[in-house]
Design a protein around this motif. Structure first.
Motif, PDB file in Angstrom:
ATOM      1  N   ASP A  86      19.918  36.893  50.806  1.00  0.00           N
ATOM      2  CA  ASP A  86      19.492  35.851  51.737  1.00  0.00           C
ATOM      3  C   ASP A  86      20.577  35.421  52.723  1.00  0.00           C
ATOM      4  OD1 ASP A  86      21.032  34.732  49.742  1.00  0.00           O
ATOM      5  OD2 ASP A  86      19.837  32.898  49.578  1.00  0.00           O
ATOM      6  N   PHE A  87      21.668  36.156  52.823  1.00  0.00           N
ATOM      7  CA  PHE A  87      22.787  35.731  53.668  1.00  0.00           C
ATOM      8  C   PHE A  87      22.412  35.682  55.147  1.00  0.00           C
ATOM      9  CE2 PHE A  87      26.877  35.973  55.820  1.00  0.00           C
ATOM     10  CZ  PHE A  87      27.567  34.975  55.148  1.00  0.00           C
ATOM     11  N   VAL A  88      21.757  36.729  55.648  1.00  0.00           N
ATOM     12  CA  VAL A  88      21.380  36.778  57.073  1.00  0.00           C
ATOM     13  C   VAL A  88      20.376  35.668  57.391  1.00  0.00           C
ATOM     14  CG1 VAL A  88      20.248  38.167  58.862  1.00  0.00           C
ATOM     15  CG2 VAL A  88      21.901  39.225  57.331  1.00  0.00           C
ATOM     16  N   MET A  89      19.425  35.445  56.498  1.00  0.00           N
ATOM     17  CA  MET A  89      18.429  34.396  56.713  1.00  0.00           C
ATOM     18  C   MET A  89      19.096  33.011  56.785  1.00  0.00           C
ATOM     19  SD  MET A  89      15.167  33.370  54.357  1.00  0.00           S
ATOM     20  CE  MET A  89      16.225  32.657  53.126  1.00  0.00           C
ATOM     21  N   VAL A  90      20.085  32.769  55.922  1.00  0.00           N
ATOM     22  CA  VAL A  90      20.801  31.491  55.943  1.00  0.00           C
ATOM     23  C   VAL A  90      21.571  31.336  57.256  1.00  0.00           C
ATOM     24  CG1 VAL A  90      22.691  30.208  54.838  1.00  0.00           C
ATOM     25  CG2 VAL A  90      20.917  31.261  53.434  1.00  0.00           C
ATOM     26  N   MET A  91      22.181  32.424  57.746  1.00  0.00           N
ATOM     27  CA  MET A  91      22.871  32.365  59.043  1.00  0.00           C
ATOM     28  C   MET A  91      21.891  32.075  60.175  1.00  0.00           C
ATOM     29  SD  MET A  91      25.979  35.108  59.367  1.00  0.00           S
ATOM     30  CE  MET A  91      24.920  36.522  59.336  1.00  0.00           C
ATOM     31  N   LEU A 131      27.550  34.079  45.193  1.00  0.00           N
ATOM     32  CA  LEU A 131      28.367  34.296  46.389  1.00  0.00           C
ATOM     33  C   LEU A 131      29.780  33.775  46.137  1.00  0.00           C
ATOM     34  CD1 LEU A 131      28.444  35.057  49.471  1.00  0.00           C
ATOM     35  CD2 LEU A 131      27.962  32.650  49.899  1.00  0.00           C
ATOM     36  N   SER A 132      30.777  34.653  46.282  1.00  0.00           N
ATOM     37  CA  SER A 132      32.160  34.234  46.033  1.00  0.00           C
ATOM     38  C   SER A 132      33.043  34.303  47.291  1.00  0.00           C
ATOM     39  CB  SER A 132      32.787  35.093  44.933  1.00  0.00           C
ATOM     40  OG  SER A 132      32.803  36.452  45.307  1.00  0.00           O
ATOM     41  N   HIS A 133      32.618  35.026  48.310  1.00  0.00           N
ATOM     42  CA  HIS A 133      33.419  35.146  49.533  1.00  0.00           C
ATOM     43  C   HIS A 133      32.498  35.517  50.692  1.00  0.00           C
ATOM     44  CE1 HIS A 133      37.031  35.948  51.932  1.00  0.00           C
ATOM     45  NE2 HIS A 133      36.344  36.947  52.440  1.00  0.00           N
ATOM     46  N   ASP A 159      34.114  26.058  37.436  1.00  0.00           N
ATOM     47  CA  ASP A 159      33.310  25.204  38.300  1.00  0.00           C
ATOM     48  C   ASP A 159      31.847  25.634  38.220  1.00  0.00           C
ATOM     49  OD1 ASP A 159      32.319  23.542  40.245  1.00  0.00           O
ATOM     50  OD2 ASP A 159      33.203  24.643  41.922  1.00  0.00           O
ATOM     51  N   MET A 160      30.984  24.723  37.821  1.00  0.00           N
ATOM     52  CA  MET A 160      29.558  25.047  37.695  1.00  0.00           C
ATOM     53  C   MET A 160      28.890  25.205  39.060  1.00  0.00           C
ATOM     54  SD  MET A 160      28.979  25.403  34.611  1.00  0.00           S
ATOM     55  CE  MET A 160      30.258  25.361  33.390  1.00  0.00           C
ATOM     56  N   GLY A 161      29.530  24.713  40.121  1.00  0.00           N
ATOM     57  CA  GLY A 161      28.977  24.840  41.467  1.00  0.00           C
ATOM     58  C   GLY A 161      28.999  26.259  42.001  1.00  0.00           C
ATOM     59  N   LYS A 162      29.688  27.156  41.304  1.00  0.00           N
ATOM     60  CA  LYS A 162      29.760  28.532  41.805  1.00  0.00           C
ATOM     61  C   LYS A 162      28.389  29.209  41.786  1.00  0.00           C
ATOM     62  CE  LYS A 162      31.321  30.564  37.426  1.00  0.00           C
ATOM     63  NZ  LYS A 162      32.496  31.164  36.808  1.00  0.00           N
ATOM     64  N   TRP A 163      27.471  28.703  40.973  1.00  0.00           N
ATOM     65  CA  TRP A 163      26.139  29.301  40.886  1.00  0.00           C
ATOM     66  C   TRP A 163      25.155  28.701  41.881  1.00  0.00           C
ATOM     67  CZ3 TRP A 163      28.236  28.402  35.747  1.00  0.00           C
ATOM     68  CH2 TRP A 163      28.680  29.580  35.139  1.00  0.00           C
ATOM     69  N   ARG A 164      25.624  27.765  42.730  1.00  0.00           N
ATOM     70  CA  ARG A 164      24.718  27.238  43.750  1.00  0.00           C
ATOM     71  C   ARG A 164      24.280  28.378  44.662  1.00  0.00           C
ATOM     72  NH1 ARG A 164      27.428  22.837  47.044  1.00  0.00           N
ATOM     73  NH2 ARG A 164      28.974  24.463  47.112  1.00  0.00           N
ATOM     74  N   GLY A 165      23.166  28.202  45.305  1.00  0.00           N
ATOM     75  CA  GLY A 165      22.622  29.242  46.165  1.00  0.00           C
ATOM     76  C   GLY A 165      23.431  29.446  47.437  1.00  0.00           C
ATOM     77  N   THR A 166      23.129  30.519  48.125  1.00  0.00           N
ATOM     78  CA  THR A 166      23.811  30.860  49.373  1.00  0.00           C
ATOM     79  C   THR A 166      23.633  29.759  50.409  1.00  0.00           C
ATOM     80  OG1 THR A 166      23.376  33.193  48.898  1.00  0.00           O
ATOM     81  CG2 THR A 166      24.020  32.646  51.139  1.00  0.00           C
ATOM     82  N   ALA A 168      23.118  26.504  49.983  1.00  0.00           N
ATOM     83  CA  ALA A 168      23.908  25.318  49.640  1.00  0.00           C
ATOM     84  C   ALA A 168      25.388  25.522  49.945  1.00  0.00           C
ATOM     85  CB  ALA A 168      23.722  24.979  48.163  1.00  0.00           C
ATOM     86  N   LYS A 169      25.864  26.754  49.819  1.00  0.00           N
ATOM     87  CA  LYS A 169      27.275  27.041  50.093  1.00  0.00           C
ATOM     88  C   LYS A 169      27.548  27.233  51.582  1.00  0.00           C
ATOM     89  CE  LYS A 169      28.186  29.269  45.662  1.00  0.00           C
ATOM     90  NZ  LYS A 169      28.504  30.542  45.007  1.00  0.00           N
ATOM     91  N   MET A 170      26.634  27.919  52.287  1.00  0.00           N
ATOM     92  CA  MET A 170      26.917  28.305  53.668  1.00  0.00           C
ATOM     93  C   MET A 170      26.434  27.313  54.720  1.00  0.00           C
ATOM     94  SD  MET A 170      28.803  30.879  53.398  1.00  0.00           S
ATOM     95  CE  MET A 170      28.948  31.231  55.127  1.00  0.00           C
ATOM     96  N   ASP A 171      25.465  26.462  54.419  1.00  0.00           N
ATOM     97  CA  ASP A 171      25.010  25.482  55.417  1.00  0.00           C
ATOM     98  C   ASP A 171      26.146  24.595  55.921  1.00  0.00           C
ATOM     99  OD1 ASP A 171      22.454  26.362  55.758  1.00  0.00           O
ATOM    100  OD2 ASP A 171      21.491  24.713  54.671  1.00  0.00           O
ATOM    101  N   PRO A 172      26.991  24.027  55.031  1.00  0.00           N
ATOM    102  CA  PRO A 172      28.103  23.228  55.558  1.00  0.00           C
ATOM    103  C   PRO A 172      29.082  24.045  56.417  1.00  0.00           C
ATOM    104  CG  PRO A 172      27.800  22.815  53.210  1.00  0.00           C
ATOM    105  CD  PRO A 172      26.921  23.956  53.574  1.00  0.00           C
ATOM    106  N   VAL A 173      29.259  25.311  56.071  1.00  0.00           N
ATOM    107  CA  VAL A 173      30.158  26.177  56.841  1.00  0.00           C
ATOM    108  C   VAL A 173      29.563  26.428  58.232  1.00  0.00           C
ATOM    109  CG1 VAL A 173      31.252  28.458  56.930  1.00  0.00           C
ATOM    110  CG2 VAL A 173      31.055  27.260  54.745  1.00  0.00           C
ATOM    111  N   MET A 174      28.273  26.725  58.286  1.00  0.00           N
ATOM    112  CA  MET A 174      27.608  26.954  59.579  1.00  0.00           C
ATOM    113  C   MET A 174      27.620  25.683  60.423  1.00  0.00           C
ATOM    114  SD  MET A 174      26.687  30.119  59.808  1.00  0.00           S
ATOM    115  CE  MET A 174      25.579  30.091  61.193  1.00  0.00           C
ATOM    116  N   ASP A 175      27.406  24.534  59.786  1.00  0.00           N
ATOM    117  CA  ASP A 175      27.427  23.260  60.528  1.00  0.00           C
ATOM    118  C   ASP A 175      28.806  22.987  61.124  1.00  0.00           C
ATOM    119  OD1 ASP A 175      24.758  22.869  59.999  1.00  0.00           O
ATOM    120  OD2 ASP A 175      25.113  21.508  58.301  1.00  0.00           O
TER     121      ASP A 175
END
Length: 182
Positions: A86-91, A131-133, A159-166, A168-175
């Protein structure tokens, strides 16, 4: 306390308070020395756990798009090596949230693509993949306009947050990457 235990305890170099806590032939006295050792052990345990928690931090580095850039459309160049589904869709969602149209191209990019997005995303595994990187680079005719890197230090550690979805991890980065666009 049995008579034998009392005889043994009276010959050992303990204080009266420590002798009073003697509970049997093989039991150790619980006194100030033992409590001090337990306190030091607890301090070492807290320091060790704190260091482990810090080692499992998330690192995000962003060079945002300058707000003077008139970016209305981007072309996302598909990276077939990326297996994060789902990486491209999140972008795409991130670009659309900031009013930028995003098209995905599998093969050669058309000459009309002024801004090109290249990316990479890596998964790690700990009971399930996560997603790790990730890296995102936006170029204009080959010149770097903006970039962002998301990285789980130590692959997330405890860290239990490592299992969050793509998302949840990438939206703040894109913003953060597209902060100048609304």
């Amino acid at each position: 306390m049995t008579h034998a235990a009392a005889a043994i305890a009276s010959r050992l170099p303990f204080t009266k308070r420590e002798r009073a806590t003697w509970t049997g032939r093989y039991a150790a006295p619980i006194g100030d020395r033992t409590r001090r050792k337990q306190g030091k052990t607890m301090k070492y345990a807290i320091v060790t756990l704190s260091l482990l928690a810090l080692a499992a931090c998330t690192s995000v580095k962003v060079k945002p798009v300058d707000s003077s850039v008139a970016m209305k459309h981007v072309c996302i160049h598909t990276n077939p090596a990326v297996i994060v589904d789902d990486f491209v869709m999140v972008m795409q969602d991130g670009f659309q949230r900031h009013g930028i149209a995003a098209e995905v191209y599998d093969r050669d990019l058309p000459a009309t693509c002024e801004y090109v997005v290249d990316y990479t995303a890596l998964r790690s595994w700990d009971f399930k993949p996560y997603l790790s990187h990730a890296e995102i680079r936006i170029t204009e005719h080959g010149r770097l306009v903006a970039s962002a890197t998301y990285h789980l230090n130590g692959k997330g550690g405890f860290d239990m947050g490592k299992w969050r979805g793509t998302k949840a991890k990438m939206d703040p980065v894109m913003d953060e990457l597209l902060a100048g666009f609304h």
